[in-house]
Design an enzyme around this catalytic site. Sequence first.
Site, PDB file in Angstrom:
ATOM      1  CG  ASN A   1      -0.385  -0.169   2.506  1.00  0.00           C
ATOM      2  OD1 ASN A   1       0.703  -0.711   2.655  1.00  0.00           O
ATOM      3  ND2 ASN A   1      -1.082   0.296   3.532  1.00  0.00           N
TER       4      ASN A   1
ATOM      5  CE  LYS B   1       7.099 -12.341   0.003  1.00  0.00           C
ATOM      6  NZ  LYS B   1       6.013 -11.689  -0.750  1.00  0.00           N
TER       7      LYS B   1
ATOM      8  CB  ALA C   1       3.363  -6.795  -1.535  1.00  0.00           C
TER       9      ALA C   1
ATOM     10  CD  GLU D   1       1.790  -0.429  10.511  1.00  0.00           C
ATOM     11  OE1 GLU D   1       0.612  -0.865  10.498  1.00  0.00           O
ATOM     12  OE2 GLU D   1       2.312   0.178   9.564  1.00  0.00           O
TER      13      GLU D   1
ATOM     14  CB  CYS E   1      -2.336   0.350   8.785  1.00  0.00           C
ATOM     15  SG  CYS E   1      -1.910  -1.127   7.854  1.00  0.00           S
TER      16      CYS E   1
END
Length: 461
Positions: free
Chosen positions: A137, A160, A162, A234, A268
Amino acid sequence: MPIATVNPATGETLKTYDALGPEEIEHRLATAEAAFHTHRTTSLAERSTLMHRAADLLDEDAQDIARVMTTEMGKPVKQARAEAAKCAKAMRWYADHAEKLLADEEGDPADAQDSGASRVLVRYRPLGPVLAVMPWNFPLWQVIRFAAPALMAGNVGLLKHASNVPQTALYLEDLFRRAGYPEGCFQTLLIGSGAVEDVLRDPRIKAATLTGSEPAGRAVASVAGDEVKKTVLELGGSDPYVVMPSADVERAAQIAVTARVQNNGQSCIAAKRFIVHTDVFDAFAERFTAGMKALTVGDPLDETTDVGPLSTEQGRGDLEELVDDAVESGATVLCGGERPDGSGWYYPPTVLADITPEMRIHLEEAFGPVATLYRAADLDEALAIANDTPFGLSSNVWTRDETEIDRFVRDLEAGGVYVNGMTASHPSFPFGGVKRSGYGRELSGHGIREFCNITTVWHGA
């Protein structure tokens, strides 16, 4: 999930990548370990020079990498450019402040004498290669807020990312290489989620950080716990946005729109639950709903677009299920609520009222431009609704009453309380949550020390 760039505005697959095989992963782990033994011995001045150089390169690349991010995950391109600028700012902040943040701390002479020492100090030493499992995101920012402090502390990073943002992931590796970092200081691992456990269990990996979903956090924390390795997590958030009678309601409603739909609502720390005192509920709801209706939804590469598509078809489907469940259970749709026709994974800005605890959306995170409205009779009820969530990332409170501010700061179960403004992250203050939003802190001095060996140095008398 394949490692591929799929344009969420069209559904078209633009590029695909093969995952790294075992031999390639082993080579990168060995390279990271070798790089750490050299990088850890460099001076903070040398590290600062490299970090400043990387920030300058990022500024030069901002327009191009912004278009890449937008094409990969759908955020409006003007927000993507702002993300790149924010990353460069954070890199410079750590380059300029790391020496002070990591300086030796002298113990109290009286305490040292009491322990039988002539001197006691605390020194911050790097841990080694750190694995970063990062989300799509904020594909630059989430990585840089780990990478900048970790590299300045003398650690090295393995990313690593997304699987739907591979071009951004590869760009980050190239950015640090072009800045002059030695081979292995920062590497991208193009691997699927199934390969993460083996990498994390490798003894050369000393710690891990993850930003992402609660299930992903549980998986990484479980493996890291079994290996007794430090982690920072997180995870999700369902942040409350509380408006009390003394607030500037018009301003609160205006900011609420941005707070809900930033990054197409896929953040988030976006405000998701709007808890409004009954005395100002109608005025707020009218202004907020009008603001949501006025947003321009469209091609994220268009400079006039406010809200682009969701990042994946699955993400839109999950959001639709939450909205449909709420409506079937009695929620009132004030705007939006229906998937538009046409290509791409778009979903309209949506406001739902009359939310009840039985609805899934009351406890689950709505990851998209969907807001829920709650009416509170008084401060105590507002707090009760705000805390009735498994998450505790951040919170927003609008009031001019100092007594109310003190209560909210004392009693809100969250990692941050933002008074008369929306939640935002900044390199100089700590960021993180409580409850199922995770643990540990990123950014500020707290963030750079998370992946340090906090060493007591005791000198005999």
